[in-house]
Motif scaffolding. Sequence first.
Motif, PDB file in Angstrom:
ATOM      1  N   ALA A  77     -22.446 -10.284 -14.938  1.00 56.30           N
ATOM      2  CA  ALA A  77     -21.512 -10.764 -14.160  1.00 56.30           C
ATOM      3  C   ALA A  77     -20.157 -10.327 -14.940  1.00 56.30           C
ATOM      4  CB  ALA A  77     -22.180 -12.278 -14.879  1.00 56.30           C
ATOM      5  N   THR A  78     -20.378 -10.395 -16.390  1.00 60.73           N
ATOM      6  CA  THR A  78     -19.161 -10.811 -17.256  1.00 60.73           C
ATOM      7  C   THR A  78     -18.170  -8.666 -16.413  1.00 60.73           C
ATOM      8  OG1 THR A  78     -20.093 -11.292 -19.468  1.00 60.73           O
ATOM      9  CG2 THR A  78     -18.042  -9.884 -19.600  1.00 60.73           C
ATOM     10  N   ILE A  79     -18.984  -8.225 -16.659  1.00 62.11           N
ATOM     11  CA  ILE A  79     -17.684  -6.803 -15.590  1.00 62.11           C
ATOM     12  C   ILE A  79     -17.372  -7.599 -14.196  1.00 62.11           C
ATOM     13  CG2 ILE A  79     -18.011  -4.797 -14.666  1.00 62.11           C
ATOM     14  CD1 ILE A  79     -20.551  -3.909 -16.778  1.00 62.11           C
ATOM     15  N   PHE A  80     -18.188  -8.368 -13.231  1.00 63.72           N
ATOM     16  CA  PHE A  80     -17.985  -8.285 -12.212  1.00 63.72           C
ATOM     17  C   PHE A  80     -16.526  -9.919 -12.167  1.00 63.72           C
ATOM     18  CE2 PHE A  80     -19.434  -7.724  -7.891  1.00 63.72           C
ATOM     19  CZ  PHE A  80     -18.342  -8.720  -7.534  1.00 63.72           C
ATOM     20  N   PHE A  81     -16.923 -10.643 -13.129  1.00 64.12           N
ATOM     21  CA  PHE A  81     -15.812 -11.451 -12.748  1.00 64.12           C
ATOM     22  C   PHE A  81     -15.375 -11.783 -15.019  1.00 64.12           C
ATOM     23  CE2 PHE A  81     -19.573 -13.388 -10.338  1.00 64.12           C
ATOM     24  CZ  PHE A  81     -19.239 -13.368  -9.511  1.00 64.12           C
ATOM     25  N   GLY A  82     -15.388 -10.851 -15.406  1.00 67.85           N
ATOM     26  CA  GLY A  82     -14.847 -11.203 -16.552  1.00 67.85           C
ATOM     27  C   GLY A  82     -15.380 -12.262 -17.279  1.00 67.85           C
ATOM     28  N   SER A  83     -14.665 -12.100 -19.088  1.00 66.02           N
ATOM     29  CA  SER A  83     -15.492 -13.116 -19.621  1.00 66.02           C
ATOM     30  C   SER A  83     -14.980 -14.820 -19.617  1.00 66.02           C
ATOM     31  CB  SER A  83     -14.737 -12.716 -21.323  1.00 66.02           C
ATOM     32  OG  SER A  83     -15.861 -11.140 -21.896  1.00 66.02           O
ATOM     33  N   VAL A 118     -18.207   1.106  -9.170  1.00 65.05           N
ATOM     34  CA  VAL A 118     -18.842   1.767  -8.626  1.00 65.05           C
ATOM     35  C   VAL A 118     -19.853   0.952  -7.362  1.00 65.05           C
ATOM     36  CG1 VAL A 118     -19.268   3.910  -7.156  1.00 65.05           C
ATOM     37  CG2 VAL A 118     -17.802   3.926  -8.318  1.00 65.05           C
ATOM     38  N   LEU A 119     -20.861   0.820  -8.974  1.00 66.92           N
ATOM     39  CA  LEU A 119     -21.970   0.229  -8.318  1.00 66.92           C
ATOM     40  C   LEU A 119     -21.784  -0.929  -7.647  1.00 66.92           C
ATOM     41  CD1 LEU A 119     -25.410   0.280  -8.052  1.00 66.92           C
ATOM     42  CD2 LEU A 119     -24.939  -0.253 -10.621  1.00 66.92           C
ATOM     43  N   LEU A 120     -21.089  -2.424  -8.560  1.00 69.92           N
ATOM     44  CA  LEU A 120     -21.066  -3.457  -8.053  1.00 69.92           C
ATOM     45  C   LEU A 120     -19.947  -3.553  -6.592  1.00 69.92           C
ATOM     46  CD1 LEU A 120     -21.044  -4.343 -11.994  1.00 69.92           C
ATOM     47  CD2 LEU A 120     -22.268  -5.046  -9.978  1.00 69.92           C
TER      48      LEU A 120
END
Length: 426
Positions: free
Chosen positions: A200-206, A272-274
């Motif tokens: 979730a952190t990678i996808f949306f940010g901290s 790439v995976l997300l």
Amino acid sequence: MRQERNNIFANIDWILVFLFIILVSFGWVNIYAASKTAENNHILDFSTKYGKQIIWICLSVPLIIIILFLNSKFYERFASIFYLVSIFSLILLFPLGKEINGAKSWFGFGGMSLQPSEFVKAFTALAVAKLLSDRQYNLKLVKNQIKAFIIIFLPAVLITLQPDAGSALIYLAFFFVLNREGLTLNYILIGSAAIILFIATIFFGSSWVIFSLILLISVFVGYAIYKGGKRFIRFNWHKIVAIYLISSLYILGTGLVYNNIFKQHHRDRFEVLLGLKIDNKNIGYNSYQSELTISSGGLTGKGFLQGDITKGNFVPEQHTDYIFSTVGEEWGFLGTSSVIILFMFMLYRIIYLSETHTNKFGRIYGYSLASILFFHVIVNIGMVIGLLPTVGIPLPFFSYGGSSLWGFTILLFIFIRLDAHKNYDW
């Protein structure tokens, strides 16, 4: 009875042996399809990948006989020594190892290479079984949990430093074993929550994840107060605050590590995976080509040696980590489903036999074997079909490589040996 006990082939579970033979044989057929060229098409050409794999398969036979010849008690008695020697072999890689693809994971012996990490899994399984089967060992005690964690994560850390993070991930499989033997499920739940927060952190940010966490906790607290009233406020508020603070620190740390410590190609793989980035020509090339190869096989496949994508060498490392894509193109959905069913049946058989063990050591080792195989199959196939990032984990008994084949052979046949004499008083 004694004559039967001294017979190394007495009481062997031939179902597991038969499954092993099928998987290894079909694996070699696909290695042949993935590495055959117009110039090298003779089956007994030992300069080719498929020719070398024949040698490793043949050498597995005396290895199996040796494993079955040794007394069952031998593996329990010398489990600690096997483990220490395997750890020493990992340490020796740093000054003496041969670097391949940026990792010092191999010992070179002339034209042959061996990867110690493939063998360490079996010896770690023996060590874990030895520790947990001690009558005075109570896994519910924190100090005993720490002992188990050290045995499991010491080789994982050494393998990570090579660096070979993919092989190190396999040691998470031992948590299934610990859970079976009484470790609280909270560890697995915490680990799962950590993975979800990481993604979730990678996808949306901290910032967005921390804000969402505040909303989630607020809703939970509001509902709990509504149901529990003052009693909840008096006894549970500090737990909520602690969970939030720890989670927030973890989220901030994840963002910091991801953006400042991870190398760009590591970040690219996750993105790439997300679906945050489309890169079918560079970082995502392997997965894209693999997915394309599998989907082209349709229901029944194109037929043996008829895979045009496989023939064109469009999938890198197709004979090793991506061997499952060859199955998909040439044997289709029916072929890939059959392979998965064979693995699932093997796992079921191992767990079933483990539960019938009167000796705790054999049961724990059996669960270790099943967990390692399960983790390898799930991660490898997930990687090949694009559900997981590329981490370099072989498909058991299928992927090309003597170290991988021998490592899984040792893992399996030690269990078969233990199972053969499970009803005897060791």
